[in-house]
Write an enzyme that holds these catalytic residues in place. Structure first.
Site, PDB file in Angstrom:
ATOM      1  N   ARG A 178     -11.831   2.676  10.906  1.00 48.58           N
ATOM      2  CA  ARG A 178     -12.928   2.421   9.975  1.00 48.58           C
ATOM      3  C   ARG A 178     -13.190   0.919   9.971  1.00 48.58           C
ATOM      4  NH1 ARG A 178     -10.846   2.707   5.040  1.00 48.58           N
ATOM      5  NH2 ARG A 178     -11.452   0.546   4.629  1.00 48.58           N
ATOM      6  N   GLU A 219     -13.323  -6.427   8.970  1.00 55.33           N
ATOM      7  CA  GLU A 219     -12.099  -6.002   9.630  1.00 55.33           C
ATOM      8  C   GLU A 219     -12.234  -4.565  10.095  1.00 55.33           C
ATOM      9  OE1 GLU A 219      -8.616  -5.481   7.146  1.00 55.33           O
ATOM     10  OE2 GLU A 219      -9.883  -5.318   5.360  1.00 55.33           O
ATOM     11  N   ASN A 275      -9.910  -1.145  10.317  1.00 50.11           N
ATOM     12  CA  ASN A 275      -8.710  -0.516   9.775  1.00 50.11           C
ATOM     13  C   ASN A 275      -8.303   0.616  10.711  1.00 50.11           C
ATOM     14  OD1 ASN A 275      -6.880   1.039   8.224  1.00 50.11           O
ATOM     15  ND2 ASN A 275      -7.817   0.345   6.320  1.00 50.11           N
ATOM     16  N   SER A 317      -6.084  -3.598   2.527  1.00 46.94           N
ATOM     17  CA  SER A 317      -6.556  -3.171   1.199  1.00 46.94           C
ATOM     18  C   SER A 317      -6.915  -4.333   0.285  1.00 46.94           C
ATOM     19  CB  SER A 317      -5.511  -2.274   0.519  1.00 46.94           C
ATOM     20  OG  SER A 317      -5.425  -1.045   1.188  1.00 46.94           O
ATOM     21  N   GLY A 357      -7.362   5.226   4.880  1.00 45.76           N
ATOM     22  CA  GLY A 357      -6.806   6.097   3.857  1.00 45.76           C
ATOM     23  C   GLY A 357      -7.153   7.549   4.115  1.00 45.76           C
ATOM     24  N   ASP A 369     -15.197  -2.325   8.296  1.00 45.54           N
ATOM     25  CA  ASP A 369     -15.843  -2.779   7.068  1.00 45.54           C
ATOM     26  C   ASP A 369     -16.754  -3.967   7.375  1.00 45.54           C
ATOM     27  OD1 ASP A 369     -14.301  -0.880   5.757  1.00 45.54           O
ATOM     28  OD2 ASP A 369     -12.717  -2.322   5.274  1.00 45.54           O
ATOM     29  N   TYR A 386      -8.805   1.717  -5.294  1.00 39.06           N
ATOM     30  CA  TYR A 386      -7.856   2.786  -5.590  1.00 39.06           C
ATOM     31  C   TYR A 386      -7.807   3.243  -7.045  1.00 39.06           C
ATOM     32  CZ  TYR A 386      -6.405   1.577  -0.911  1.00 39.06           C
ATOM     33  OH  TYR A 386      -6.400   1.321   0.427  1.00 39.06           O
ATOM     34  N   GLU A 443       0.812  -1.216   0.000  1.00 39.71           N
ATOM     35  CA  GLU A 443       0.000   0.000   0.000  1.00 39.71           C
ATOM     36  C   GLU A 443       0.847   1.269   0.000  1.00 39.71           C
ATOM     37  OE1 GLU A 443      -3.556  -0.604   2.789  1.00 39.71           O
ATOM     38  OE2 GLU A 443      -2.204  -2.233   3.345  1.00 39.71           O
TER      39      GLU A 443
END
Length: 314
Positions: free
Chosen positions: A254, A275, A277, A145, A281, A256, A215, A16
């Protein structure tokens, strides 16, 4: 008022790296626009060079804009704690636990939070037979990611090939595939923001939010607030905040989810945590800044808030 000196740590060695560079550049420009003195460190494999730079220039705060291994797994957090330098986002334990998907599953299950059926298997066992009924998902234990994630569907002959070419250690996490939507919820401190419904483009009906969808320009579309059952919306926010607290996260995170709105056991559908994070980002169009903006928090203010939450555990 004298503003604290900030060093933005960006780049790194993970898959990443390019996303981290974009995050770091956005954060740098935002903080400079508010009058903060900001330096950058483009991190590479030489940890000594990073330590030397931080020792020489000694910032008041390190803004950790690294993603993936080394930046998100507790490694750099431990270095900064050892140096006594305050830094943004979560500390060593929360970072390490969240990055290890198997460990995070254990923590979530112990707290009564919903996760998909599955567990860790060796790559040799994966090569020998299906560990779960198809369809199921194969994931690296310690990548972000969606790097390395594979979906095995009925009639697929890809399992043995995936095991043979696996590049992410001697084990893999396997979980049942949850049909439905991809949702995400950002958390700032003790506040869950909103719910984003993510639709990947060119997903072939899988609804799989892979690295390209995340991305690549136009790789996905985001609907926020998500147009889902109101009870499911609030439940997703509650679960994201619970995951943040359970892991011991700091600053922003964050979480998900997969949301199967065809599952009608409770009338609102089934939510499963994928998961959390701890280093979301931070480009201006990333999911966390997008949610913050929807809640009236400008990008520059989000960056500043993260600086204000910075601390270390000496």
């Amino acid at each position: 008022m004298t503003r604290p000196g900030i060093t933005v740590l960006m780049g790194g060695m993970s898959a990443e790296r390019e996303v981290s560079l974009r995050s770091g550049e956005g954060v740098t420009q935002a903080l400079r626009s508010l009058g903060y003195p900001v330096r950058q460190i483009i991190a590479g494999p030489d940890l000594g060079a990073i330590v030397d730079d931080l020792t020489t220039h000694r910032p008041d705060v390190v803004f950790n804009a690294l993603h993936g291994r080394f930046g998100e797994d507790g490694s750099i957090q431990g270095v900064l704690d050892w140096m006594g330098i305050a830094y943004t986002h979560s500390g060593v334990r929360a970072s390490a636990t969240a990055m290890d998907k198997a460990a995070a599953r254990v923590v979530f299950e112990a707290a009564g939070l919903p996760v998909a059926r599955g567990g860790v298997v060796t790559v040799d066992a994966l090569a020998a037979e299906d560990p779960l009924p198809e369809p199921y998902v194969i994931k690296p234990v310690n990548e972000g990611s969606s790097v390395g994630v594979e979906i095995i569907r009925a009639g697929s002959n890809r399992r043995a090939s995936i095991a043979r070419t696996w590049q992410f250690g001697t084990s893999a996490l396997v979980e049942e595939f949850i049909p439905g939507r991809e949702l995400t919820v950002g958390v700032m401190g003790e506040r869950a923001l909103t719910v984003t419904d993510i639709t990947p483009h060119d997903a072939g009906g899988d609804g799989f939010y892979d690295y390209t969808a995340k991305y690549r320009q136009g790789g996905s579309s985001h609907v926020l607030p998500a147009r889902i059952h109101p009870a499911a919306f609030e439940r997703a926010r509650e679960l994201a905040l619970a995951a943040h607290r359970t892991l011991g996260c700091r600053g922003a995170s964050r979480t998900d989810f997969r949301y199967d709105d065809t599952h009608d056991a409770d009338g609102i559908g089934r939510l499963v945590i994928l998961e959390t994070n701890t280093q979301p980002g931070m480009t201006e169009t990333s999911l966390l800044p997008e949610q913050a903006a929807a809640c009236g928090i400008a990008y520059a203010r989000l960056c500043e808030w993260l600086v204000e939450q910075a601390t270390c555990r000496t």
